[in-house]
Design a protein around this motif. Structure first.
Motif, PDB file in Angstrom:
ATOM      1  N   PHE A   2       0.830  -1.210   0.000  1.00 23.52           N
ATOM      2  CA  PHE A   2       0.000   0.000   0.000  1.00 23.52           C
ATOM      3  C   PHE A   2       0.863   1.259   0.000  1.00 23.52           C
ATOM      4  CE2 PHE A   2      -2.372   3.376   2.083  1.00 23.52           C
ATOM      5  CZ  PHE A   2      -3.562   3.343   1.382  1.00 23.52           C
ATOM      6  N   THR A  43      -9.190   3.188  -5.844  1.00 24.72           N
ATOM      7  CA  THR A  43     -10.100   2.347  -5.056  1.00 24.72           C
ATOM      8  C   THR A  43      -9.519   2.110  -3.658  1.00 24.72           C
ATOM      9  OG1 THR A  43     -10.525   1.215  -7.131  1.00 24.72           O
ATOM     10  CG2 THR A  43     -11.408   0.171  -5.157  1.00 24.72           C
ATOM     11  N   TRP A  44      -8.225   1.857  -3.604  1.00 17.61           N
ATOM     12  CA  TRP A  44      -7.605   1.442  -2.337  1.00 17.61           C
ATOM     13  C   TRP A  44      -7.357   2.632  -1.402  1.00 17.61           C
ATOM     14  CZ3 TRP A  44      -2.595  -1.990  -1.780  1.00 17.61           C
ATOM     15  CH2 TRP A  44      -2.766  -2.832  -0.675  1.00 17.61           C
ATOM     16  N   THR A  45      -6.896   3.745  -1.981  1.00 15.43           N
ATOM     17  CA  THR A  45      -6.541   4.880  -1.125  1.00 15.43           C
ATOM     18  C   THR A  45      -7.679   5.887  -0.987  1.00 15.43           C
ATOM     19  OG1 THR A  45      -5.658   6.176  -2.943  1.00 15.43           O
ATOM     20  CG2 THR A  45      -4.105   4.753  -1.804  1.00 15.43           C
ATOM     21  N   GLY A  46      -8.666   5.774  -1.854  1.00 18.95           N
ATOM     22  CA  GLY A  46      -9.785   6.718  -1.807  1.00 18.95           C
ATOM     23  C   GLY A  46      -9.415   8.076  -2.364  1.00 18.95           C
ATOM     24  N   LYS A  47      -8.287   8.179  -3.074  1.00 23.13           N
ATOM     25  CA  LYS A  47      -7.866   9.478  -3.634  1.00 23.13           C
ATOM     26  C   LYS A  47      -7.933   9.440  -5.146  1.00 23.13           C
ATOM     27  CE  LYS A  47      -4.475  10.360  -0.081  1.00 23.13           C
ATOM     28  NZ  LYS A  47      -3.075  10.208   0.186  1.00 23.13           N
TER      29      LYS A  47
END
Lengths: 249, 230
Positions: free
Chosen positions: A168, A245-249
């Motif tokens: 991540f 999708t993973w970081t929301g940014k």
């Protein structure tokens, strides 16, 4: 991202063709050495279909080889991240083996396995495997102390969580390396085909070389370039989508 | 279950001079204690010796009967793949989940638990980090500037709540705020500037609780003692 990549490729390719034409007309080179633009267009119309299929064939092998090498690099990188004897051994072995030119091993593979699909796949996978492995090893071996500290001191750290945290935190670097390795996989496949295979765009370039037909080689280069540009752009888009999708940014 | 340090000395491998020289103290009762002193005098090093993160020291550390010693600091982060509330729920033991909401409320972070960690201000980040440490099964919690970037009023509220909720736990609060440690801490280990014969001096703090009133005179006396010691 996709149009930008394709546009960049067009600029580079046509600058290169322009350079060849300047050389041709300034040095008065014959059409046999550097074909005239009209001849190139004629060759393109004649060979377009066959060369496109050959490029797709090569690209398919390169993609499968790249996927295999990325999976392998992650498995070995995750095992090799540990500061155990095995981890150190994997790291040292990876650094030493990657220094050896894989292309030099290609003839051995062709002798042992023949000139078919498996040999091309192996060469593609091997050529893009080591750079990806070294990056994964580097990323996975480096602790993210400010996040991992809590999980360690509270006894919650598992290897899956450790890998998740490090992946991540280095997502941008990993997606860049994977997108970059696409070029290596393609180059590996073409070199393999050029040496001894019986299919693919590398094989077509070899035939064109024997015929001393620069027009065909330039058409092949165009198709290779445009295919890699599109594939890399798609990988980058996939990386951005995963990151979003993973970081929301 | 006392926490004892006896003649602890430590030198970092590449350093010329020891960071800790014959440090001794005895914390005999749970409560709010403090390491106080200027930067670089060895507060964090001593904390890491207590928790076992540094092992190559000389002297003796007695933590008999104290199960878990945790060290938290203000540079820590939560992973960014989900929101704060989800992270807290995953790392807090079932038996302590009920206290989570209370702490979230007291710490003033109830508005931001649905946000991801990197979307919080530094003060909010430190408070969220402290909540997850407080709700772990431990006997000693070292808080290394864990409330940095938090306003004074909220810090007071938090310290009082911690003292109320965890009366049987040892807290070692590493801070540079003399007034705060003098007011709320039971004992204060003052780290002195280099060049003084004794590296640390233990001072009794005012140990103010929620319902306590302390006189200005007592607080001034403690402050003066801290200043003289440092």
């Amino acid at each position: 991202m996709l149009p930008k990549r394709v546009f960049q490729f067009f600029i580079i390719y046509f600058l290169f063709i322009g350079g060849l034409m300047i050389m041709k007309y300034s040095l008065h080179l014959s059409d046999y050495v550097i074909p005239a633009p009209s001849d190139m267009l004629h060759t393109m119309v004649a060979e377009y279909r066959q060369y496109s299929l050959a490029t797709i064939n090569t690209m398919t092998v390169a993609i499968i080889g790249q996927v295999l090498s990325v999976i392998m690099a992650f498995v070995i990188g995750i095992i090799g991240r540990q500061s155990t004897w095995l981890g150190s051994f994997i790291k040292v072995a990876a650094y030493n083996i990657q220094a050896y030119p894989i292309v030099a091993l290609a003839p051995i593979l062709f002798i042992l396995l023949g000139d078919g699909f498996i040999t091309r796949l192996l060469i593609a996978a091997m050529i893009c495997y080591f750079p990806v492995l070294l990056s994964v090893l580097g990323i996975m071996s480096k602790p993210i102390d400010d996040i991992e500290h809590f999980y360690r001191v509270t006894g919650r750290m598992r290897w899956q969580l450790e890998v998740k945290i490090r992946t991540f935190e280095n997502l941008t670097q990993l997606t860049t390396v994977i997108a970059g390795s696409a070029t290596l996989a393609m180059a590996g496949t073409i070199v393999g085909e050029f040496i001894a295979a019986n299919a693919g765009i590398g094989y077509s370039i070899r035939i064109a070389l024997y015929q001393s037909d620069l027009g065909k080689i330039l058409i092949a280069l165009f198709l290779i370039g445009i295919t890699i540009a599109v594939y890399q752009a798609l990988l980058e888009l996939l990386g951005v989508a995963i990151k979003r999708t993973w970081t929301g940014k | 279950m006392p926490l004892i340090c006896d003649n602890v000395a430590f030198t970092y491998p590449a350093a010329e001079h020891p960071i800790l020289t014959n440090v001794s103290f005895n914390l005999s009762t749970p409560g709010f204690h403090s390491f106080f002193g200027p930067s670089g005098v060895g507060k964090t090093s001593l904390a890491k010796i207590l928790t076992g993160d540094i092992a190559e020291y000389s002297g003796k550390v007695v933590t008999d009967g104290l199960k878990h010693l945790l060290y938290s600091h203000n540079k820590e982060r939560l992973p960014g793949w989900s929101n704060v509330d989800r992270h807290l729920s995953r790392v807090i033991p079932q038996s302590m989940l009920a206290e989570k909401d209370r702490l979230v409320d007291v710490f003033g972070v109830s508005d931001c638990t649905k946000a991801r960690f990197d979307q919080l201000s530094m003060g909010q980040q430190n408070r969220v980090n402290l909540i997850r440490y407080l709700l772990q099964d431990c006997d000693v919690l070292i808080m290394d500037e864990s409330m940095a970037n938090v306003d004074e009023l909220t810090r007071e509220k938090i310290i009082l709540a911690i003292k109320d909720m965890f009366p049987r736990r040892y807290f070692i609060y590493i801070s540079h705020n003399a007034m705060e440690v003098a007011k709320f801490c039971d004992s204060i280990l003052v780290f002195r500037n280099s060049g003084k014969a004794q590296q640390t001096v233990m001072i009794q703090g005012c140990n103010m609780g929620r319902d306590d009133n302390i006189s200005t005179k007592a607080l001034d006396a403690t402050l003066l003692e801290i200043m003289n010691a440092s």
